[in-house]
Scaffold this motif. Structure first.
Motif, PDB file in Angstrom:
ATOM      1  N   LEU A   1       0.831  -1.207   0.000  1.00  0.00           N
ATOM      2  CA  LEU A   1       0.000   0.000   0.000  1.00  0.00           C
ATOM      3  C   LEU A   1       0.861   1.249   0.000  1.00  0.00           C
ATOM      4  O   LEU A   1       0.655   2.191  -0.786  1.00  0.00           O
ATOM      5  N   ILE A   2       1.825   1.242   0.924  1.00  0.00           N
ATOM      6  CA  ILE A   2       2.705   2.406   1.010  1.00  0.00           C
ATOM      7  C   ILE A   2       3.447   2.609  -0.303  1.00  0.00           C
ATOM      8  O   ILE A   2       3.587   3.731  -0.797  1.00  0.00           O
ATOM      9  N   ALA A   3       3.881   1.483  -0.858  1.00  0.00           N
ATOM     10  CA  ALA A   3       4.619   1.586  -2.121  1.00  0.00           C
ATOM     11  C   ALA A   3       3.733   2.156  -3.207  1.00  0.00           C
ATOM     12  O   ALA A   3       4.157   2.987  -4.014  1.00  0.00           O
ATOM     13  N   GLY A   4       2.500   1.704  -3.215  1.00  0.00           N
ATOM     14  CA  GLY A   4       1.584   2.197  -4.232  1.00  0.00           C
ATOM     15  C   GLY A   4       1.393   3.699  -4.134  1.00  0.00           C
ATOM     16  O   GLY A   4       1.531   4.442  -5.115  1.00  0.00           O
ATOM     17  N   PHE A   5       1.090   4.152  -2.924  1.00  0.00           N
ATOM     18  CA  PHE A   5       0.899   5.587  -2.745  1.00  0.00           C
ATOM     19  C   PHE A   5       2.162   6.348  -3.053  1.00  0.00           C
ATOM     20  O   PHE A   5       2.152   7.404  -3.692  1.00  0.00           O
ATOM     21  N   GLY A   6       3.252   5.787  -2.572  1.00  0.00           N
ATOM     22  CA  GLY A   6       4.527   6.452  -2.802  1.00  0.00           C
ATOM     23  C   GLY A   6       4.823   6.586  -4.295  1.00  0.00           C
ATOM     24  O   GLY A   6       5.217   7.646  -4.781  1.00  0.00           O
ATOM     25  N   LEU A   7       4.626   5.478  -4.986  1.00  0.00           N
ATOM     26  CA  LEU A   7       4.908   5.510  -6.417  1.00  0.00           C
ATOM     27  C   LEU A   7       3.975   6.489  -7.127  1.00  0.00           C
ATOM     28  O   LEU A   7       4.402   7.223  -8.025  1.00  0.00           O
ATOM     29  N   GLY A   8       2.724   6.473  -6.709  1.00  0.00           N
ATOM     30  CA  GLY A   8       1.776   7.385  -7.341  1.00  0.00           C
ATOM     31  C   GLY A   8       2.206   8.831  -7.134  1.00  0.00           C
ATOM     32  O   GLY A   8       2.273   9.621  -8.078  1.00  0.00           O
ATOM     33  N   PHE A   9       2.515   9.121  -5.898  1.00  0.00           N
ATOM     34  CA  PHE A   9       2.938  10.478  -5.592  1.00  0.00           C
ATOM     35  C   PHE A   9       4.206  10.831  -6.334  1.00  0.00           C
ATOM     36  O   PHE A   9       4.352  11.921  -6.900  1.00  0.00           O
ATOM     37  N   GLY A  10       5.111   9.868  -6.322  1.00  0.00           N
ATOM     38  CA  GLY A  10       6.376  10.091  -7.016  1.00  0.00           C
ATOM     39  C   GLY A  10       6.169  10.351  -8.493  1.00  0.00           C
ATOM     40  O   GLY A  10       6.817  11.220  -9.090  1.00  0.00           O
ATOM     41  N   LEU A  11       5.245   9.583  -9.054  1.00  0.00           N
ATOM     42  CA  LEU A  11       4.995   9.763 -10.481  1.00  0.00           C
ATOM     43  C   LEU A  11       4.493  11.168 -10.754  1.00  0.00           C
ATOM     44  O   LEU A  11       4.918  11.831 -11.706  1.00  0.00           O
ATOM     45  N   THR A  12       3.549  11.619  -9.914  1.00  0.00           N
ATOM     46  CA  THR A  12       3.017  12.956 -10.165  1.00  0.00           C
ATOM     47  C   THR A  12       4.120  14.003 -10.035  1.00  0.00           C
ATOM     48  O   THR A  12       4.218  14.931 -10.837  1.00  0.00           O
ATOM     49  N   LEU A  13       4.944  13.814  -9.028  1.00  0.00           N
ATOM     50  CA  LEU A  13       6.037  14.776  -8.849  1.00  0.00           C
ATOM     51  C   LEU A  13       6.965  14.776 -10.052  1.00  0.00           C
ATOM     52  O   LEU A  13       7.379  15.823 -10.553  1.00  0.00           O
ATOM     53  N   MET A  14       7.238  13.553 -10.495  1.00  0.00           N
ATOM     54  CA  MET A  14       8.158  13.458 -11.620  1.00  0.00           C
ATOM     55  C   MET A  14       7.567  14.134 -12.851  1.00  0.00           C
ATOM     56  O   MET A  14       8.246  14.849 -13.580  1.00  0.00           O
ATOM     57  N   LEU A  15       6.282  13.881 -13.052  1.00  0.00           N
ATOM     58  CA  LEU A  15       5.633  14.515 -14.194  1.00  0.00           C
ATOM     59  C   LEU A  15       5.666  16.033 -14.039  1.00  0.00           C
ATOM     60  O   LEU A  15       5.893  16.761 -15.001  1.00  0.00           O
ATOM     61  N   ALA A  16       5.422  16.476 -12.812  1.00  0.00           N
ATOM     62  CA  ALA A  16       5.450  17.912 -12.579  1.00  0.00           C
ATOM     63  C   ALA A  16       6.832  18.478 -12.877  1.00  0.00           C
ATOM     64  O   ALA A  16       6.964  19.560 -13.435  1.00  0.00           O
TER      65      ALA A  16
END
Lengths: 297, 517
Positions: B430-445
């Motif tokens: 779960l943590i990984a999922g949220f983390g990856l999601g957040f990370g992805l958005t940051l990376m895209l940003a």
């Protein structure tokens, strides 16, 4: 009547005398543009030749959060006052570098939905409040004539018909109930709109409009720069270009692409639209706006 | 600092543009992860604890006498050696795992699997070793631990025996070797002695003393020789001095020995004639001899004439002169003989010296040979002693059982799986999922930056900024935003709900793996 009023009356009389001279200037190509309208003074109430053809939809404007002719204060109004100042100075400035067609302003953006029409209409209304200027709002976005739709005139003939020589200028020009504001709708749909806008007719029209109405600001509402080529073509005919950029939405590289496309234009300015109150954003303006708001509301 | 903060917040705001991407990623990652976690096979761990008693009463008593192996080190080594192929194969055989293996490759795979699933751990201070085995089948896990235990004990006990056996064999081999060398050395010495018989020390008396004696004798004889020479010289001198004296006595009846003889003989003859007749043989003989002597005399006289010194013949008649001459002759003879003696002594000394050289050489060589022999002998004896020691140690071990194993905790069939900890893993997913999601958005940003402020716009585009227009929050827009926010929350909440369901199922024991079985 005070001395000032007397002087003003004198001035209006002299300009009225000057107009017949202007009318006698030969206009090539037969696009018979009517004589420039007389800039009105606050006191004089000249009899209009025609009744206003378009009513400004004030409620709609208000609902959309745009400027309206009567509400001239508030944050938005102040912002546009800031924006229009350099435009006007460029348009009617004196000096060595006189920009060609400086009173023709094109409002465009890189992507759809950034707020071109919003900016165009607000800018028009804001400049219409100027004492010495008149505004002509031209809806050059033939594909999606949002400005025309806003004013409810998208059915009427407009720019395209004018360029096709099917109508005359005086036929397509529409007056509004704001005395200094006129509208030229987009006109009917045309498959070769780009070619029309790129044609010599448009070029000449632009030149004529600029020369014939030196006191008039003509604002063009155009399609997005990167969506179609019409805006880029139009940018060559006008003197000033306003590039609307949506804050926090439009990627930087796209805006850079647009600015590259507009590299040939003489004057290009940006407007950052839809800025949100953030951490210190609008910090200084906040107090100004509050001041105004508290005072007048 | 302010700019940094603003920038960071700006990025966060931009990241919110891509929130749907993030949500989608989170969902995908979570679902995939949970499915994987769910279908992971259960692992059961069986464990046994063994206490290795390495202390025995005899150890301190026998210290110094026997070689005490370091038992702790041995056990530690054992734990490492347990995972060698032969041992693992043994374990596989004991648990019937090898029945499944058809060929070498399958056997190899089984052995590798065992390597990873078996473990021995030990606490440092206490000699308690815990043997664990992991396996999806709980019964097999227990059997594996049992087998491991047996092999462990066997190995540890057998290892020591093997060790001392090896040691003994080595020692015996070395001893034989040394014996051979010893014998060879002895033979060498024997041959040497035989070859240089007579030159060996202890034979033929003390060479040095002999040499000293010879030197003394030489000295003595030299002295004597000196004396003799001196005497002879003296006599010779005296003889020469005597000559003038002899001249005066020339007239006297200087009788030479010859004449004296003739006279004596004649007197005897006369005496005999008184007694006997002239035909007596003695008389005849005497006469003969007299005639002979006279002949001689004549010869001598004739010779004497040729002789230069007439005084000589006269001097002959001088008895002192004659005596002196005799003495001189004697002295000469003495000198000669003494010279000869000296020479003999010198020769003797030379001989002795050469003998001595040879003797010394032989002595040294003999010493060398002896020393070699001694060394070999010494080592040989040491090895013999060690072998005895090793023998003793082995019997000590055999009789006293140095290592004692005691199973403290026998292996049992595990009832609950030890791994994987599914709940923990689900949380991690779960943590990984949220983390990856957040990370992805940051990376895209970060990848697609937008404009946050007027300064930014001015800097990037290098165009004049006429102004900024703030967002007009018309109710529609507000509503739209609000709805979007709700949807986003709903997506996240949905994920959390799924997670909660999963955890509940896991607590009950339901998961993909259990369903499959």
């Amino acid at each position: 009547m005070s001395i000032i009023e007397k002087a003003l009356e004198k001035q209006t009389r002299t300009t009225r005398e000057a107009t017949p001279e202007a009318a006698s200037v030969a206009i090539p190509e037969g696009l018979d543009l009517p004589p420039p309208p007389v800039p009105k003074s606050p006191q004089s109430q000249p009899v209009r030749s025609k009744p206003p053809q378009v009513r400004i939809p004030v409620e709609k404007l208000k609902a959309k959060g745009m400027l309206s002719p009567d509400a001239s204060h508030g944050q938005l109004a102040e912002e546009y006052r800031l924006i229009k100042r350099p435009l006007l100075m460029n348009a009617f400035g004196e000096g060595k570098n006189i920009i060609e067609n400086a009173n023709l302003i094109l409002v465009t953006s890189s992507l759809p939905g950034e707020g071109k029409t919003f900016t165009t209409v607000n800018l028009a209304l804001s400049i219409a409040a100027e004492r010495d200027r008149t505004v002509l709002l031209v809806d050059a976005d033939v594909i999606k004539p949002a400005a025309s739709m806003l004013f409810g005139v998208h059915e009427r003939s407009g720019l395209i018909d004018l360029l096709e020589r099917e109508k005359t200028f005086s036929e397509v020009l529409l007056r509004t109930d704001v005395p200094k504001l006129s509208i030229l709708p987009a006109g009917r749909q045309h498959p070769h709109a780009t070619e029309l806008l790129a044609s010599e007719a448009m070029q000449l029209l632009a030149k004529d409009m600029s020369r014939k109405y030196p006191e008039r600001v003509i604002i063009f509402d155009s399609p997005p720069l990167l969506a179609t080529t019409q805006a880029a073509v139009l940018a060559n005919h006008v003197g000033q270009v306003v590039l609307v950029v949506e804050s926090e939405s439009t990627p930087q590289y796209i805006v850079q692409e647009s600015s590259r496309m507009l590299a040939d234009c003489d004057v290009v300015g940006c407007v950052l639209n839809k800025t949100k109150q953030g951490f210190g954003l609008g910090y200084y303006a906040y107090y100004g706006y509050q001041y105004y708001n508290n005072d007048n509301e | 600092m302010y700019e940094l903060l603003q920038q960071a917040l700006g990025y966060l705001k931009v990241a919110s543009r891509y929130k749907w991407w993030g949500v989608a990623t989170a969902w995908v990652v979570c679902l995939a992860g949970w499915t994987f976690v769910s279908q992971m096979p259960d692992q059961y761990t069986a464990e046994a604890k063994v206490y290795v008693d390495t202390r025995s009463v005899l150890r301190p008593l026998l210290r110094g006498l026997t070689i005490q192996p370091d038992v702790n080190a041995r056990v530690r080594l054992m734990t490492r050696l347990l995972f060698t192929r032969p041992n693992l194969e043994k374990i596989a055989r004991m648990t019937d795992l090898d029945l499944a293996a058809k060929d070498d490759e399958a056997m190899e795979m089984i052995v590798n699997r065992l390597k990873t699933s078996l473990a021995i751990s030990s606490a440092r201070k206490e000699n308690i070793y815990s043997l664990t085995a992991d396996d999806p089948d709980p019964k097999l896990a227990k059997k594996l631990v049992q087998a491991m235990l047996t092999v462990f004990v066997e190995e540890a006990l057998g290892e020591s025996r093997r060790d001392s056996d090896n040691a003994q064999r080595f020692l015996s081999q070395q001893i034989k070797d040394y014996e051979r060398r010893l014998q060879a050395a002895e033979k060498n010495i024997e041959e040497f002695k035989r070859k240089h018989y007579g030159l060996l020390p202890g034979q033929g008396g003390d060479l040095y003393e002999q040499l000293q004696l010879a030197y003394a004798q030489l000295e003595e004889s030299k002295l004597v020789l000196e004396e003799a020479i001196n005497r002879r010289n003296e006599i010779a001198r005296q003889l020469e001095d005597e000559e003038p004296l002899f001249m005066e006595f020339n007239e006297d009846a200087s009788l030479s020995p010859l004449e004296m003889r003739i006279q004596t003989l004649e007197s005897r003859l006369d005496e005999m004639l008184l007694k006997y007749t002239p035909k007596h043989p003695e008389v005849i003989a005497l006469r003969h001899s007299i005639t002979q002597l006279k002949k001689q005399q004549e010869e001598m006289l004739s010779q004497g004439e040729t002789m230069e010194d007439a005084g000589m013949s006269g001097a002959e008649a001088n008895p002192v002169f004659q005596q002196m001459k005799i003495a001189l002759n004697e002295a000469e003879a003495n000198v000669a003989s003494l010279k000869a003696r000296v020479k003999t002594y010198e020769k003797k000394i030379d001989r002795l010296k050469s003998q001595m050289d040879q003797r010394l050489k032989v002595e040294t060589e003999l010493k060398n040979l002896n020393r070699d022999y001694e060394t070999i002998k010494h080592n040989y004896e040491v090895l013999l002693a060690r072998r005895e020691q090793a023998n003793l140690s082995e019997s000590v071990e055999q009789n006293t059982d140095t290592i004692k194993f005691r199973v403290v905790d026998p292996p049992q069939v595990p009832s609950k799986p030890s791994a994987p900890n599914r709940i923990l893993l689900s949380v991690a997913v779960l943590i990984a999922g949220f983390g990856l999601g957040f990370g992805l958005t940051l990376m895209l940003a970060l990848l697609r930056p937008t404009f946050i402020s007027v300064q930014q716009l001015r800097e990037v585009t290098q165009l004049p900024v006429l102004g900024s227009v703030s967002m007009n929050w018309v109710p529609e827009v507000r509503q739209r935003k609000w709805h979007e926010f709700l949807r986003f929350c709903g997506a996240c909440a949905g994920l959390l709900i799924v997670f909660a369901l999963l955890v509940m199922m896991e607590i009950k024991g339901l998961n993909l793996y259990s369903i499959d079985i």
